[in-house]
Design a protein around this motif. Structure first.
Motif, PDB file in Angstrom:
ATOM      1  N   PRO A  30      35.076  -4.518  40.006  1.00 51.87           N
ATOM      2  CA  PRO A  30      34.266  -5.012  41.127  1.00 51.87           C
ATOM      3  C   PRO A  30      35.170  -4.579  42.450  1.00 51.87           C
ATOM      4  N   ASN A  31      34.683  -4.966  43.613  1.00 57.58           N
ATOM      5  CA  ASN A  31      35.335  -4.749  44.744  1.00 57.58           C
ATOM      6  C   ASN A  31      36.531  -5.523  44.952  1.00 57.58           C
ATOM      7  N   ASN A  32      37.598  -5.279  45.371  1.00 57.48           N
ATOM      8  CA  ASN A  32      38.707  -5.755  45.480  1.00 57.48           C
ATOM      9  C   ASN A  32      39.479  -6.296  44.353  1.00 57.48           C
ATOM     10  N   THR A  33      39.211  -5.477  43.421  1.00 56.86           N
ATOM     11  CA  THR A  33      39.994  -5.558  42.063  1.00 56.86           C
ATOM     12  C   THR A  33      41.023  -4.330  41.869  1.00 56.86           C
TER      13      THR A  33
ATOM     14  N   THR B 130      37.010   9.019  49.273  1.00 61.02           N
ATOM     15  CA  THR B 130      38.474   8.632  49.233  1.00 61.02           C
ATOM     16  C   THR B 130      38.647   7.245  49.611  1.00 61.02           C
ATOM     17  N   ALA B 131      37.795   6.745  50.592  1.00 63.14           N
ATOM     18  CA  ALA B 131      37.819   5.445  51.402  1.00 63.14           C
ATOM     19  C   ALA B 131      37.276   4.331  50.179  1.00 63.14           C
ATOM     20  N   ASP B 132      36.634   4.652  49.369  1.00 60.95           N
ATOM     21  CA  ASP B 132      36.269   3.710  48.278  1.00 60.95           C
ATOM     22  C   ASP B 132      37.508   3.297  47.123  1.00 60.95           C
ATOM     23  N   GLY B 133      38.660   4.040  47.334  1.00 59.36           N
ATOM     24  CA  GLY B 133      39.645   3.610  46.527  1.00 59.36           C
ATOM     25  C   GLY B 133      39.864   3.779  45.161  1.00 59.36           C
ATOM     26  N   GLY B 134      40.470   2.843  44.568  1.00 58.10           N
ATOM     27  CA  GLY B 134      40.349   3.093  43.005  1.00 58.10           C
ATOM     28  C   GLY B 134      40.916   4.138  42.405  1.00 58.10           C
TER      29      GLY B 134
ATOM     30  N   PRO C 143      38.527   8.791  41.142  1.00 60.56           N
ATOM     31  CA  PRO C 143      37.748   8.586  39.782  1.00 60.56           C
ATOM     32  C   PRO C 143      36.280   9.042  39.985  1.00 60.56           C
ATOM     33  N   LEU C 144      36.103  10.494  40.097  1.00 63.80           N
ATOM     34  CA  LEU C 144      34.838  10.930  40.360  1.00 63.80           C
ATOM     35  C   LEU C 144      33.973  11.285  39.164  1.00 63.80           C
TER      36      LEU C 144
ATOM     37  N   HIS D  48      37.385  -0.539  46.514  1.00 62.50           N
ATOM     38  CA  HIS D  48      36.539  -0.969  47.685  1.00 62.50           C
ATOM     39  C   HIS D  48      34.960  -0.859  47.304  1.00 62.50           C
ATOM     40  N   ARG D  49      34.651  -0.534  46.289  1.00 58.48           N
ATOM     41  CA  ARG D  49      33.167  -0.170  45.874  1.00 58.48           C
ATOM     42  C   ARG D  49      33.481  -0.213  44.423  1.00 58.48           C
ATOM     43  N   PRO D  50      32.320  -0.875  43.650  1.00 61.56           N
ATOM     44  CA  PRO D  50      32.367  -1.066  42.356  1.00 61.56           C
ATOM     45  C   PRO D  50      32.719   0.202  41.600  1.00 61.56           C
TER      46      PRO D  50
END
Ligand SMILES: O=C(O)CCC(=O)C(=O)O
Ligand SMILES: [Fe+2]
Length: 207
Positions: free
Chosen positions: A117-120, A150-154, A173-174, A194-196
């Protein structure tokens, strides 16, 4: 993919794996397959059958907060739905090729869906545990949407030991992408999400 194209694809993965201890393979699953697998993941996640992840292997796990924040569901190879069948057909074909060509002696695998989830995140770690060193290769299949940014992080960051230093390899993680690496040697982490973030993670094990 035609048989000869598939063999070339597998060979390039294996060459990278031997040379660098990790490989990144885009398009392991087609866009259509990623959609099916992602929908399947979301259905099960929304049915609330995922569990907060723990540290350890399937049979011996403890929950430690602050290390990893993902939710997981183990796949049961004895009770696969139609979509999971597609997944295992492809993955097992690849594993059989690995065994035939590299004599790795991989005897089984364990696989789970994961949703961050977001923020993990998942702090830097090694995938083998004192009680179970049978994990030889870690494989991750990303099931994120096409428009992952890229801004989604992870990002998955893999740390490669170098003489007196280390190199950090950043993997986005594409969707459709597979990452495979040596479970016993390479530490890695999942950066803040920043995004599931959706995936299937697995380990190929020796006896
Ligand atoms: O999802 C990823 O990129 C890595 C996950 C991971 O390191 C793990 O589940 O052990
Ligand atoms: Fe890991």
């Amino acid at each position: 993919m035609a048989e000869d194209a598939l063999i070339k694809y597998y060979e390039s993965i294996i060459n990278n794996l031997i040379e660098n201890k990790f490989a990144i393979a885009d398009g392991f699953f087609s866009g259509e397959e990623v959609n099916l697998l992602r929908n399947n993941l979301m259905q099960k996640y929304e049915a609330d059958i995922f569990k907060k992840s723990a540290i350890g292997n399937k049979d011996d796990a403890i929950i430690v907060t602050g290390i990893r924040g993902d939710f997981i569901l183990w796949l049961d190879e004895q009770h696969l739905d139609a979509v999971e069948q597609i997944y295992f057909n492809k993955v097992n074909n690849f594993i059989a090729y690995l065994n035939r060509t590299c004599f790795l002696g991989l005897v089984d695998g364990e696989f789970h869906y994961a949703l961050y989830p977001n923020n993990t995140f998942y702090k830097r770690h090694l995938d083998v545990f004192q009680k179970d060193s049978r994990r030889m290769l870690s494989v991750i299949f990303y099931l994120n949407d096409d428009d992952w940014q890229t801004a989604d992080g992870g990002e998955l960051v893999i740390y490669l030991p170098k003489p007196e230093t280390e190199e950090a390899v950043v993997v986005h993680p594409l969707g459709g992408r597979m990452v495979i690496f040596n479970s016993r040697e390479l530490e890695h982490e999942v950066k803040f999400v920043h995004r599931p973030r959706k995936s299937i993670t697995g380990w190929l094990r020796t006896r």
